[in-house]
Design a protein around this motif. Structure first.
Motif, PDB file in Angstrom:
ATOM      1  N   UNK A  34     -10.854 -42.753  -7.145  1.00  0.00           N
ATOM      2  CA  UNK A  34     -10.450 -41.569  -7.858  1.00  0.00           C
ATOM      3  C   UNK A  34      -9.193 -40.951  -7.094  1.00  0.00           C
ATOM      4  N   UNK A  35      -7.937 -40.742  -7.947  1.00  0.00           N
ATOM      5  CA  UNK A  35      -7.079 -40.394  -6.993  1.00  0.00           C
ATOM      6  C   UNK A  35      -6.633 -38.793  -7.225  1.00  0.00           C
ATOM      7  N   UNK A  36      -5.884 -38.304  -6.613  1.00  0.00           N
ATOM      8  CA  UNK A  36      -5.306 -36.800  -6.657  1.00  0.00           C
ATOM      9  C   UNK A  36      -3.864 -36.771  -6.899  1.00  0.00           C
ATOM     10  N   UNK A  47     -33.564 -49.980   4.700  1.00  0.00           N
ATOM     11  CA  UNK A  47     -33.292 -51.112   4.853  1.00  0.00           C
ATOM     12  C   UNK A  47     -32.606 -51.694   3.723  1.00  0.00           C
ATOM     13  N   UNK A  48     -32.815 -51.211   2.623  1.00  0.00           N
ATOM     14  CA  UNK A  48     -32.409 -51.826   1.273  1.00  0.00           C
ATOM     15  C   UNK A  48     -30.797 -51.773   1.100  1.00  0.00           C
ATOM     16  N   UNK A  49     -30.302 -52.582   0.175  1.00  0.00           N
ATOM     17  CA  UNK A  49     -28.901 -52.405  -0.389  1.00  0.00           C
ATOM     18  C   UNK A  49     -29.088 -51.719  -1.812  1.00  0.00           C
ATOM     19  N   UNK A  50     -28.279 -50.869  -1.879  1.00  0.00           N
ATOM     20  CA  UNK A  50     -28.251 -50.117  -3.361  1.00  0.00           C
ATOM     21  C   UNK A  50     -26.820 -50.421  -3.899  1.00  0.00           C
ATOM     22  N   UNK A  51     -26.955 -50.721  -5.182  1.00  0.00           N
ATOM     23  CA  UNK A  51     -25.483 -51.161  -5.839  1.00  0.00           C
ATOM     24  C   UNK A  51     -25.369 -49.928  -6.756  1.00  0.00           C
ATOM     25  N   UNK A  52     -24.216 -49.694  -6.977  1.00  0.00           N
ATOM     26  CA  UNK A  52     -23.671 -48.449  -7.860  1.00  0.00           C
ATOM     27  C   UNK A  52     -23.601 -48.979  -9.310  1.00  0.00           C
ATOM     28  N   UNK A  53     -24.357 -48.406 -10.145  1.00  0.00           N
ATOM     29  CA  UNK A  53     -24.243 -48.839 -11.773  1.00  0.00           C
ATOM     30  C   UNK A  53     -23.113 -48.431 -12.430  1.00  0.00           C
ATOM     31  N   UNK A  54     -22.598 -48.921 -13.588  1.00  0.00           N
ATOM     32  CA  UNK A  54     -21.662 -48.854 -14.165  1.00  0.00           C
ATOM     33  C   UNK A  54     -21.864 -47.426 -14.946  1.00  0.00           C
ATOM     34  N   UNK A  80     -24.169 -40.533  -9.294  1.00  0.00           N
ATOM     35  CA  UNK A  80     -24.172 -41.991  -9.153  1.00  0.00           C
ATOM     36  C   UNK A  80     -25.352 -42.849  -9.316  1.00  0.00           C
ATOM     37  N   UNK A  81     -25.584 -43.447 -10.172  1.00  0.00           N
ATOM     38  CA  UNK A  81     -26.829 -44.192 -10.425  1.00  0.00           C
ATOM     39  C   UNK A  81     -27.171 -45.647  -9.669  1.00  0.00           C
ATOM     40  N   UNK A  82     -28.055 -45.610  -9.097  1.00  0.00           N
ATOM     41  CA  UNK A  82     -28.286 -46.697  -7.893  1.00  0.00           C
ATOM     42  C   UNK A  82     -29.181 -47.692  -8.442  1.00  0.00           C
ATOM     43  N   UNK A  83     -28.944 -49.094  -8.190  1.00  0.00           N
ATOM     44  CA  UNK A  83     -30.180 -50.090  -8.336  1.00  0.00           C
ATOM     45  C   UNK A  83     -30.225 -50.657  -7.010  1.00  0.00           C
ATOM     46  N   UNK A  84     -31.695 -50.226  -6.812  1.00  0.00           N
ATOM     47  CA  UNK A  84     -31.948 -50.793  -5.245  1.00  0.00           C
ATOM     48  C   UNK A  84     -33.415 -51.214  -5.374  1.00  0.00           C
ATOM     49  N   UNK A  85     -34.114 -51.502  -4.102  1.00  0.00           N
ATOM     50  CA  UNK A  85     -35.353 -51.618  -4.043  1.00  0.00           C
ATOM     51  C   UNK A  85     -36.248 -50.160  -4.738  1.00  0.00           C
ATOM     52  N   UNK A  86     -37.309 -50.866  -5.484  1.00  0.00           N
ATOM     53  CA  UNK A  86     -38.114 -49.950  -6.392  1.00  0.00           C
ATOM     54  C   UNK A  86     -38.768 -48.962  -5.362  1.00  0.00           C
ATOM     55  N   UNK A 118     -16.525 -45.092  -4.342  1.00  0.00           N
ATOM     56  CA  UNK A 118     -17.157 -46.355  -4.599  1.00  0.00           C
ATOM     57  C   UNK A 118     -17.092 -46.300  -6.184  1.00  0.00           C
ATOM     58  N   UNK A 119     -17.294 -47.876  -6.399  1.00  0.00           N
ATOM     59  CA  UNK A 119     -17.449 -47.915  -8.071  1.00  0.00           C
ATOM     60  C   UNK A 119     -18.421 -48.996  -8.385  1.00  0.00           C
ATOM     61  N   UNK A 120     -18.593 -49.334  -9.531  1.00  0.00           N
ATOM     62  CA  UNK A 120     -19.667 -49.976 -10.282  1.00  0.00           C
ATOM     63  C   UNK A 120     -19.484 -51.334  -9.464  1.00  0.00           C
TER      64      UNK A 120
END
Lengths: 239, 326
Positions: free
Chosen positions: B111-113, B205-212, B219-225, B282-284
Motif C-alpha cells: 500500500x502506497x501514499x 510457534x506457528x506460521x500464518x499466511x495471509x489469505x487473498x 487480514x484473514x490468516x491461514x495457520x495452525x487450527x 504484507x500481501x497474499x
C-alpha cells in the motif's frame, strides 16, 4: 460507583476496556451508560473515543498525548488509575436520555421473516406486531454499522435466533430480531437478523451534524404504520 | 488546479489519520492502513500529519497533474515515474505542470501514499478526510476513485513552485525503523486464556499466511487450527485496529483500518500499534509469526516510532529551508 469487581484490561496498546459483566443485563448496561456520560462530560486529554457496549466500555487513546509521572510503569497503568478516580466520582443517578417513537411498517414484503416467525412461534402476525410494539426498548449499544442500535429486550414469545445463512443484502431501515435483541439496519448491508418490518426514518444521515438518530442509553418505542403512511413519511424525511 | 485520474488503480481512496470520536455511534475511524507511510509522505512536503493523502494498491493509478506541485510518495514501492523518468519514494519531488505520474511494477510492499503540498481541496466529514466506503461518505465522494475523477488541489499552503522540469530533492526519509521483520509483536487478548494450552503454544510457534480475501477491513490468516478449551458465547464488545479475533473455523482475522467498532469473536491478541505498518505492507501468501511482548514494551516501541516521525518532520523543514536559501 463501586469499582472493586471490575475487570480492566488493555485492548491493544492504545485502548483500555472496563468490563462490568459478561451477560446482557439492563442494570449493568445502565452503569456502562453512566460511565460513558460521565467521561464525555469530563474529558481526559489524549482520549479519542469512548465506546460503550452491552456490559463493557472501551476507552481509546493516543498514548503520545499522555505525560505521566515516572512512578507509573506504563501509560496503561496511568490511564487505568486515572479512570478509576473518575469512576469513583460517578453518582448512580438516572440520566435522562432521549426517548424516541419509531414508525414501522410490518408486512411480508418488508418483513421477509414475518411468516416464518409466525409459523415458528404459533402467533398470528397481528400478535407478533402487538408484542413488538408493546415494549419500551433501551439502546444498549451502537455497533456493526454506523448508527445500528442493539436494543433489548424482546418479548420472550417472539424471540428468534439469527438466520443460519445471513442475507447478502438487507435493505436500509429493516427492523430485525436476534434472540432477545431487536435492531434496525441503517444502511443496505449483509445481515442475519430475522426481519419483521421496515421503518421509513433515516437511522443514519450523513448531512446531519450528529449523523445517527440513536445513541447508547436512548429509549425506543415502535408503532405500526400502513404502507401508504410508510411512503408518505419516507418522502417527507428525504425532502 | 487539480489532478485528473487517468486510470483509477485497484482500490485508490483518500485517507488521513482516521476519524476519531464517533465510534460510540458505530462510525469507525477508517484512515490510512500504514499510518507511518502516510505521515512520512506528509512530512516530506511539510504538510500537517493529519493532511489528506491518496492511498493506493497495485495496479496503481495513473495521475495527471495540471499544475506544478510538490509531492512525495511513501509506503510501498511501485517504481514510480513522472513523464517517463524514474522517481524515488521517500524523497520529495517538484513536478512541472501536466506531469504524468504512473507506476511500472510492484517492487516492495502493498500500500502506497501520495501527498501533495497543501493537500487536496475536499471537505471533511466528522473532522476527517478519510473515506468511509460502506457509508459512502468522506474522502472523495465517499468512494474509491474512478477514471476521470478530478480532485482539486489546495494551493493556500503550497510553497511557491517554479520548476519546468521534474526535480527530485536531495534528501530522503529513512523509513526502515517503521518496518519490522515477519515476526509481529502482540500483547495478549482478553480471551487468549480460553485457548487450549497447545493452541496458545501454536499461536506463538506457528506460521500464518495471509489469505487473498484480506482487505482494508481485515487480514484473514491461514495457520495452525486454534481451539478454545471452553466454547463460551461472547457478547459484543469493542475491538480495535490490530485486534486478532478467533473465527468459528479455528482461523484468525486481524482487524485493520476499516474494522467494525464492536465484535463478538474471542480477542486472542492485539498486534502492537508499531507493527501495524509492517502488517499492512504484507500481501497474499506472505507469512507472518507472532511474538508476545508486554504492554510496557509495546508502549516503548510506539513512543520510539512517534519520536522518529517527529524528528523526520523537523529534518524536512530544515532541509527545504536550506534548499531554498541555497
Amino acid at each position: 460507583m463501586n469499582v472493586s469487581n471490575l475487570d480492566i484490561y488493555p485492548l491493544g496498546d492504545q485502548a483500555i476496556t472496563i468490563q462490568l459483566g459478561d451477560y446482557i443485563n439492563a442494570s449493568t448496561n445502565q452503569e456502562v451508560i453512566q460511565i460513558f456520560t460521565h467521561l464525555q462530560n469530563h474529558p481526559i486529554n489524549g482520549i479519542t473515543d469512548i465506546i460503550p457496549a452491552y456490559s463493557s466500555i472501551t476507552i481509546v487513546y493516543d498514548l503520545a498525548q499522555f505525560s505521566i509521572p515516572s512512578f507509573y510503569s506504563s501509560r496503561f497503568d496511568w490511564i487505568k488509575s486515572r479512570l478509576l478516580q473518575e469512576l469513583e466520582l460517578i453518582n448512580p443517578v438516572q440520566h435522562s436520555n432521549k426517548s424516541i417513537k419509531i414508525p414501522v411498517c410490518y408486512n411480508n414484503e418488508f418483513g421477509l421473516d414475518l411468516l416464518y416467525l409466525s409459523v415458528h412461534t404459533n402467533l398470528s402476525i397481528e400478535e407478533i406486531i402487538e408484542r413488538h410494539t408493546n415494549k419500551i426498548y433501551t439502546v444498549y449499544m451502537i455497533g456493526f454499522l454506523p448508527g445500528f442500535p442493539y436494543m433489548a429486550s424482546v418479548d420472550p414469545g417472539i424471540q428468534m435466533n439469527r438466520r443460519a445463512v445471513p442475507r447478502q443484502i438487507v435493505p436500509k431501515g429493516s427492523v430485525g430480531i436476534a434472540g432477545e435483541q431487536t435492531g434496525i439496519y441503517p444502511l443496505d448491508s449483509p445481515g442475519g437478523w430475522q426481519l419483521i418490518g421496515q421503518t421509513p426514518l433515516n437511522l443514519f444521515d450523513v448531512i446531519k451534524e450528529i449523523p445517527c438518530l440513536l445513541s447508547p442509553g436512548d429509549s425506543v418505542e415502535f408503532y405500526a404504520i400502513k404502507e401508504k403512511e410508510f411512503w408518505e413519511i419516507k418522502k417527507a424525511v428525504n425532502e | 488546479m487539480s489532478i485528473l485520474i487517468i486510470k483509477p488503480g485497484l482500490y485508490s481512496t483518500i485517507q488521513d489519520e482516521g476519524r476519531k470520536g464517533f465510534q460510540h455511534l458505530g462510525i469507525n475511524p477508517n484512515g490510512a492502513m500504514d499510518t507511518c507511510a502516510m505521515q512520512t509522505a506528509n512530512a516530506l512536503v511539510l504538510n500537517d500529519a493529519s493532511e489528506a493523502v491518496l492511498e493506493f494498491y497495485f495496479p496503481a493509478p495513473v495521475i495527471q497533474f495540471n499544475r506544478p506541485a510538490f509531492i512525495a510518495l511513501s509506503g510501498a514501492d511501485f517504481t514510480a515515474e513522472i513523464n517517463g523518468i524514474d522517481i524515488p519514494i521517500n524523497q520529495p519531488v517538484f513536478i512541472p505542470a501536466n506531469a504524468l505520474l504512473q507506476f511500472k511494477a510492484k517492487k516492495w510492499g502493498q500500500v502506497a501514499y501520495l501527498s501533495v503540498q497543501g493537500g487536496f481541496e475536499l471537505s471533511e466529514w466528522l473532522n476527517s478526510y478519510s473515506t468511509n466506503v460502506k457509508a459512502a461518505v468522506g474522502g472523495f465522494e465517499g468512494r474509491i476513485l474512478k477514471q476521470g475523477d478530478t480532485i482539486e488541489l489546495n494551493l493556500k499552503n503550497a510553497s511557491s513552485i517554479n520548476s519546468k522540469d521534474c526535480s527530485v530533492m536531495p534528501w530522503k526519509a529513512s523509513v526502515h525503523q517503521f518496518y519490522h521483520t515477519n515476526a509481529l509483536r502482540f500483547i495478549p487478548g482478553h480471551e487468549l486464556e480460553q485457548l487450549t494450552p497447545s493452541s496458545q503454544t501454536n499461536l506463538c510457534a506457528g506460521d500464518f499466511s495471509i489469505l487473498p480475501q484480506s482487505d482494508r477491513m481485515g487480514y484473514r490468516l491461514q495457520g495452525p487450527m486454534l481451539e478454545q478449551s471452553d466454547k463460551k458465547e461472547m457478547i459484543s464488545s469493542a475491538v480495535t485496529k490490530g485486534t486478532v479475533q478467533l473465527l468459528p473455523n479455528g482461523q484468525c482475522i486481524v482487524l485493520m483500518a476499516d474494522h467494525q467498532t464492536t465484535g463478538g469473536y474471542p480477542r486472542i491478541a492485539h498486534i502492537i500499534s508499531a507493527d501495524l505498518p509492517t502488517l499492512s505492507q504484507k500481501g497474499s501468501n506472505d507469512t507472518i509469526q507472532f511474538i508476545p511482548v508486554t504492554i510496557e514494551e509495546a508502549e516503548k516501541i510506539l513512543m520510539l516510532q512517534t519520536q522518529h516521525l517527529q524528528q523526520l518532520k523537523n529534518a524536512c523543514i530544515l532541509q527545504l529551508d536550506a534548499y531554498h536559501r541555497h
